[in-house]
Design an enzyme around this catalytic site. Structure first.
Site, PDB file in Angstrom:
ATOM      1  N   ARG A 180       2.118  -1.097   1.584  1.00  0.00           N
ATOM      2  CA  ARG A 180       1.089  -0.100   0.829  1.00  0.00           C
ATOM      3  C   ARG A 180       1.164   0.638   1.950  1.00  0.00           C
ATOM      4  O   ARG A 180       0.622   1.789   1.781  1.00  0.00           O
ATOM      5  CB  ARG A 180      -0.035  -1.110   0.318  1.00  0.00           C
ATOM      6  CG  ARG A 180      -1.299   0.538  -0.157  1.00  0.00           C
ATOM      7  CD  ARG A 180      -2.675   0.189  -1.156  1.00  0.00           C
ATOM      8  NE  ARG A 180      -3.081   1.629  -1.121  1.00  0.00           N
ATOM      9  CZ  ARG A 180      -4.402   0.952  -1.973  1.00  0.00           C
ATOM     10  NH1 ARG A 180      -4.434  -0.174  -2.509  1.00  0.00           N
ATOM     11  NH2 ARG A 180      -5.812   2.315  -2.119  1.00  0.00           N
ATOM     12  N   ASN A 222       0.682   0.287 -10.703  1.00  0.00           N
ATOM     13  CA  ASN A 222       0.990   1.367 -10.245  1.00  0.00           C
ATOM     14  C   ASN A 222       2.566   1.715  -9.778  1.00  0.00           C
ATOM     15  O   ASN A 222       2.909   1.059  -9.581  1.00  0.00           O
ATOM     16  CB  ASN A 222       0.025   1.784  -9.311  1.00  0.00           C
ATOM     17  CG  ASN A 222      -1.329   1.920  -9.492  1.00  0.00           C
ATOM     18  OD1 ASN A 222      -1.856   3.694 -11.101  1.00  0.00           O
ATOM     19  ND2 ASN A 222      -2.327   1.769  -8.983  1.00  0.00           N
ATOM     20  N   CYS A 251      -4.398   2.904 -17.561  1.00  0.00           N
ATOM     21  CA  CYS A 251      -5.220   3.378 -16.203  1.00  0.00           C
ATOM     22  C   CYS A 251      -6.178   2.818 -16.641  1.00  0.00           C
ATOM     23  O   CYS A 251      -7.271   3.490 -16.695  1.00  0.00           O
ATOM     24  CB  CYS A 251      -4.429   4.805 -15.574  1.00  0.00           C
ATOM     25  SG  CYS A 251      -5.108   4.491 -14.371  1.00  0.00           S
ATOM     26  N   ASP A 252      -6.721   2.255 -15.610  1.00  0.00           N
ATOM     27  CA  ASP A 252      -8.997   2.143 -15.376  1.00  0.00           C
ATOM     28  C   ASP A 252      -8.940   2.891 -15.298  1.00  0.00           C
ATOM     29  O   ASP A 252     -10.379   2.852 -15.239  1.00  0.00           O
ATOM     30  CB  ASP A 252      -8.759   0.701 -15.173  1.00  0.00           C
ATOM     31  CG  ASP A 252      -8.804   0.362 -12.985  1.00  0.00           C
ATOM     32  OD1 ASP A 252      -7.264   1.044 -12.904  1.00  0.00           O
ATOM     33  OD2 ASP A 252      -9.296   0.356 -12.728  1.00  0.00           O
ATOM     34  N   HIS A 312      -3.609  10.177 -13.579  1.00  0.00           N
ATOM     35  CA  HIS A 312      -4.493   9.784 -12.097  1.00  0.00           C
ATOM     36  C   HIS A 312      -4.103  11.714 -11.556  1.00  0.00           C
ATOM     37  O   HIS A 312      -4.271  12.197 -10.888  1.00  0.00           O
ATOM     38  CB  HIS A 312      -3.763   9.730 -11.112  1.00  0.00           C
ATOM     39  CG  HIS A 312      -3.763   8.265 -11.043  1.00  0.00           C
ATOM     40  ND1 HIS A 312      -3.409   7.833  -9.407  1.00  0.00           N
ATOM     41  CD2 HIS A 312      -4.755   7.236 -11.546  1.00  0.00           C
ATOM     42  CE1 HIS A 312      -4.391   5.618 -10.186  1.00  0.00           C
ATOM     43  NE2 HIS A 312      -4.376   6.356 -10.852  1.00  0.00           N
ATOM     44  N   TYR A 360      -8.323  11.800  -9.010  1.00  0.00           N
ATOM     45  CA  TYR A 360      -7.052  12.292  -7.792  1.00  0.00           C
ATOM     46  C   TYR A 360      -6.770  13.533  -7.424  1.00  0.00           C
ATOM     47  O   TYR A 360      -5.780  13.718  -6.342  1.00  0.00           O
ATOM     48  CB  TYR A 360      -6.120  11.274  -8.642  1.00  0.00           C
ATOM     49  CG  TYR A 360      -6.508   9.982  -8.017  1.00  0.00           C
ATOM     50  CD1 TYR A 360      -5.645   9.328  -7.369  1.00  0.00           C
ATOM     51  CD2 TYR A 360      -7.140   8.753  -8.558  1.00  0.00           C
ATOM     52  CE1 TYR A 360      -6.032   8.049  -6.866  1.00  0.00           C
ATOM     53  CE2 TYR A 360      -7.640   7.831  -8.172  1.00  0.00           C
ATOM     54  CZ  TYR A 360      -6.729   6.632  -7.537  1.00  0.00           C
ATOM     55  OH  TYR A 360      -6.756   5.458  -7.969  1.00  0.00           O
ATOM     56  N   ARG A 364      -6.429   3.663   3.668  1.00  0.00           N
ATOM     57  CA  ARG A 364      -7.220   2.432   2.713  1.00  0.00           C
ATOM     58  C   ARG A 364      -6.611   1.406   2.093  1.00  0.00           C
ATOM     59  O   ARG A 364      -7.265   0.464   1.990  1.00  0.00           O
ATOM     60  CB  ARG A 364      -7.034   3.597   1.430  1.00  0.00           C
ATOM     61  CG  ARG A 364      -7.199   2.470  -0.218  1.00  0.00           C
ATOM     62  CD  ARG A 364      -8.733   2.360  -0.052  1.00  0.00           C
ATOM     63  NE  ARG A 364      -8.927   2.119  -1.668  1.00  0.00           N
ATOM     64  CZ  ARG A 364     -10.232   1.125  -1.735  1.00  0.00           C
ATOM     65  NH1 ARG A 364     -11.227   1.506  -0.985  1.00  0.00           N
ATOM     66  NH2 ARG A 364     -10.538   0.760  -3.247  1.00  0.00           N
TER      67      ARG A 364
END
Length: 441
Positions: A93, A147, A169-170, A200, A264, A284
């Protein structure tokens, strides 16, 4: 009442303890016999599993826990797979975020080139889980919130079209909780929403109370002035990167003052701003590794060392409640209204029927029944068409091993300024993902 067997795929995730805590909260409504944890990283999973075993022994000794790296053991005789895997973990990531930023492009884990890189890693991982489930428990359902959900959903649609997979998706749930808080409600469940878009990448068009009264005038007023910021006490607002994201929603909302947006969208509509306000050395991913990652594993180790979970600071994750609600809807045919990522197929009649859209559905034992959204405005439709093109090209690039299509996908992303920049980023991402991506030609 029937008891259920659940496999949490991604058992070593920092979200696993929160999901187990939520499952325990719902035992009266959703009884569980066995929870299985599955991960391909046994060492990482062991810390989470050993802590959760103590937690279960103290709070629900009747629930059995099994942790395994063996697919047959983990996927045999189960009713649900709750999948939240991260192929490459946070180390990858970090590269997803930092490589695009090096080229002056948004560095984000699900949007733009970073999301595409993550998608290319996630597709084979999720397909592998589906295949395990279908081999060992063919009647089971997978609740997938791995994701980047948009790319993964397109891959499951195209490459496993008959599988019992629900893509969710939360993120909208987290935003709806903030909206509810600003309206003075105890929970988002006191509201009913109309929403459409891609994962998103969507818009709320109406929010009503349980009497059918529209709350949108108040919601729009607040978002236009403050974004989704509340009084500052929400969990998201304690994190610097999220705090700025919630406030930026007011600038996104200005583009269509009659709706309120998914946060997003800022990455697509204000990419120059995002790059200018990003730290290329500390993204992040670093924030999560130094924050949530250390906290959850530290708490789990403390439980193991003390032999008790009685004073743990581990809490239920917001998004976990959505997953349990979804499992209940399938198990008990509740027909609960929920946002799902589903094949459009006419729900938005002026949009690609094969696109995976995020819209309200009524969920029961046979899966989601789409609610018709109707035609959407040109602005949203055009943005969505461009982004669906990105997602479909990524899946085709994965399936065909095509360098050309992946270059096209990155070039098409609204976050990327030119084909030259797209190619430079792609070449760096290929080098970084040699252990995960198929060979591209």
């Amino acid at each position: 009442m029937k008891t259920f067997n659940i496999t949490i795929a991604g058992g070593g995730s920092t979200f696993t303890p929160g999901i187990i805590l939520m499952l325990l909260d719902y035992l009266d409504e959703f009884p569980i016999d066995t929870i299985k944890l599955y991960d391909n990283d046994g060492d990482r999973q062991k810390t989470i599993a050993d802590a959760c075993a103590i937690l279960l022994k103290e709070r629900a000794p009747e629930v059995r826990l099994l942790a395994s790296t063996n697919p047959e053991e983990a996927f045999t005789n189960i009713d649900f797979v709750m999948a939240h895997i991260r192929v490459g973990k946070y180390a990858m990531r970090e590269l997803d975020e930092k490589i695009p930023l090096k080229h002056g492009v948004v560095g984000q884990e699900t949007c733009g080139p970073g999301g595409i890189a993550y998608g290319m890693r996630s597709i084979p991982g999720v397909l592998e889980l589906i295949d395990y489930m279908e081999k060992y428990s063919p009647e089971a359902w997978m609740l997938n919130y791995s994701n980047p959900a948009a790319i993964v959903a397109e891959a499951t649609r195209k490459l496993r079209p008959h599988s019992k997979v629900l893509n969710i998706c939360d993120m909208p749930i987290g935003i709806e909780e903030l909206i509810a808080k600003n309206l003075g409600f105890a929970s988002r469940k006191e509201m009913e929403v109309d929403y459409y878009g891609l994962n998103h990448f969507g818009w709320w068009t109406d929010i009503r109370d349980k009497n059918g009264l529209s709350l949108m005038p108040d919601v729009i007023k607040h978002v236009s002035q403050h974004g989704y910021a509340t009084d500052g006490t929400s969990e998201l607002e304690q994190q610097e990167s999220w705090n700025s994201t919630l406030k930026k929603a007011r600038d996104v909302q200005a583009l269509d003052p009659e709706t309120v947006p998914n946060t997003y969208l800022k990455y697509y509509l204000y990419p120059d701003y995002e790059v200018a306000h990003s730290n290329k050395e500390y993204t992040r991913a670093n924030e999560v590794m130094e924050g949530r990652e250390k906290f959850v594993f530290g708490e789990c180790q403390a439980i193991i060392d003390k032999g008790t979970a009685k004073e743990t600071k581990l809490v239920i994750d917001e998004h976990a409640s959505y997953i349990v609600d979804l499992a209940k809807a399938i198990a008990f045919n509740t027909k609960e209204r929920m946002l799902m990522i589903v094949e459009n197929n006419g729900a938005i009649p002026n949009f690609d029927p094969t696109a995976m859209v995020e819209i309200p559905c009524l969920v029961g034992s046979n899966g989601p029944e789409k609610l018709v959204v109707g035609e959407i405005p040109r602005f949203q439709k055009s943005l969505m068409e461009q982004q669906v093109g990105v997602e479909k090209l990524v899946v085709e690039a994965f399936e065909e091993g095509s360098y050309q299509k992946l270059w096209q996908a990155i070039t098409l992303s609204k976050t990327v300024p030119s084909a030259k920049v797209a190619k430079d980023i792609l070449d760096d991402l290929i080098e970084a993902n040699k252990a995960f991506w198929p060979a591209l030609k």
